[in-house]
Design an enzyme around this catalytic site. Sequence first.
Site, short mmCIF file in Angstrom:
data_model
loop_
_atom_site.label_atom_id
_atom_site.label_comp_id
_atom_site.label_asym_id
_atom_site.label_seq_id
_atom_site.Cartn_x
_atom_site.Cartn_y
_atom_site.Cartn_z
N ASP A 121 0.85 -1.18 0.00
CA ASP A 121 0.00 0.00 0.00
C ASP A 121 0.89 1.24 0.00
O ASP A 121 1.20 1.80 1.05
CB ASP A 121 -0.93 -0.02 1.21
CG ASP A 121 -2.06 0.99 1.09
OD1 ASP A 121 -2.09 1.72 0.08
OD2 ASP A 121 -2.90 1.03 2.00
N ALA A 122 1.30 1.65 -1.20
CA ALA A 122 2.18 2.80 -1.34
C ALA A 122 1.52 3.93 -2.11
O ALA A 122 2.03 5.05 -2.10
CB ALA A 122 3.48 2.38 -2.03
N LYS A 123 0.42 3.64 -2.82
CA LYS A 123 -0.36 4.65 -3.54
C LYS A 123 0.52 5.54 -4.41
O LYS A 123 0.36 6.77 -4.44
CB LYS A 123 -1.19 5.48 -2.57
CG LYS A 123 -2.21 4.65 -1.78
CD LYS A 123 -3.06 5.53 -0.88
CE LYS A 123 -4.12 4.71 -0.15
NZ LYS A 123 -3.54 3.83 0.90
N ARG A 124 1.41 4.93 -5.17
CA ARG A 124 2.30 5.70 -6.02
C ARG A 124 1.57 6.19 -7.28
O ARG A 124 0.69 5.51 -7.80
CB ARG A 124 3.52 4.86 -6.43
CG ARG A 124 4.40 4.42 -5.27
CD ARG A 124 4.95 5.63 -4.50
NE ARG A 124 6.06 5.28 -3.64
CZ ARG A 124 6.02 5.28 -2.30
NH1 ARG A 124 4.91 5.59 -1.68
NH2 ARG A 124 7.08 4.96 -1.60
N THR A 151 -0.68 -0.66 -4.72
CA THR A 151 -1.73 0.33 -4.88
C THR A 151 -1.16 1.54 -5.61
O THR A 151 -0.04 1.99 -5.32
CB THR A 151 -2.33 0.77 -3.54
OG1 THR A 151 -1.31 1.34 -2.72
CG2 THR A 151 -2.99 -0.40 -2.82
#
Length: 308
Positions: A121-124, A151
């Site tokens: 879950d890094a939402k890059r 993510t």
Amino acid sequence: MSEHGTREQGVSEHGVGEVDVRVDGTGPEPFGARLRRAMDERGPLCVGIDPHASLLADWGLNDDVAGLERFSRTVVEALADRVAVLKPQSAFFERFGSRGVAVLEKSVEAAREAGALVVMDAKRGDIGSTMAAYAAAFLEKGSPLFSDALTVSPYLGYGSLKPAVELARESGSGLFVLALTSNPEGAEVQHAVRPEDTALRNVGATMLAHLAEENAGQTPMGSFGAVVGATLGDLSAYDLGINGPLLAPGVGAQGATPADLPRVFGAALHQVVPNVSRGVLRHGPDIGALRASSDLFAAQIRAALESA
């Protein structure tokens, strides 16, 4: 380990373990296929690894690298051999600098070795070579942070994700694209309308349509999923049939329950990967209590699936 590359972690036809390639030997087995098998065998529960300062304190741990390592090691030991997915939130590791990232690397490796799939879950989200570098950090075989899925944020335009999409296909990994998230602030972007008078005027719906295109023809399930909040209520106005997984945060501390899932997701229910973080983690550091909480959520989710 195969001489041709790093083994994929997943669930083989013989149970949990490592799988190198597709059954036909043509390349790495796609994330969607591995996830579908893990969901069928273990149930679809995803548990977050979110070592924020208040949880470390609740566990009686210091807010330092030693506390971070103890927390992460305990969650992996308790759950990696029983849940389908573990989802570390990279920010809580990054805040400790390189030593925190080293703990994250160890946690990813240990979780995958125990059979859990890891969604980072890094939402890059960025463009061009920068997006390619983000993708390489988490989706390229041989990277210390190589994960089963990542993510990503599409709000520089869905096309900005192309480097991550291409590398995920090559490495057998997956993506979860932020589409209809559970935070209230997300609505101003995700529910915004495009000026064109089309069926996809809604931005969130447009993201779902892109993912359906990515997953077209994939069996048993595509590898490109959406993040869709379990707290959003009736989503019947959206076409959630993307032939890919729907990562559903919001179960537990945010207020959604497993019993809500059929109402929220409708016909797409069996593609849903419900995510619980604080609802399970608050029972630590006792390993037995973590397992009992996880098992309870898993049983409740199974009951919701069977009742739908």
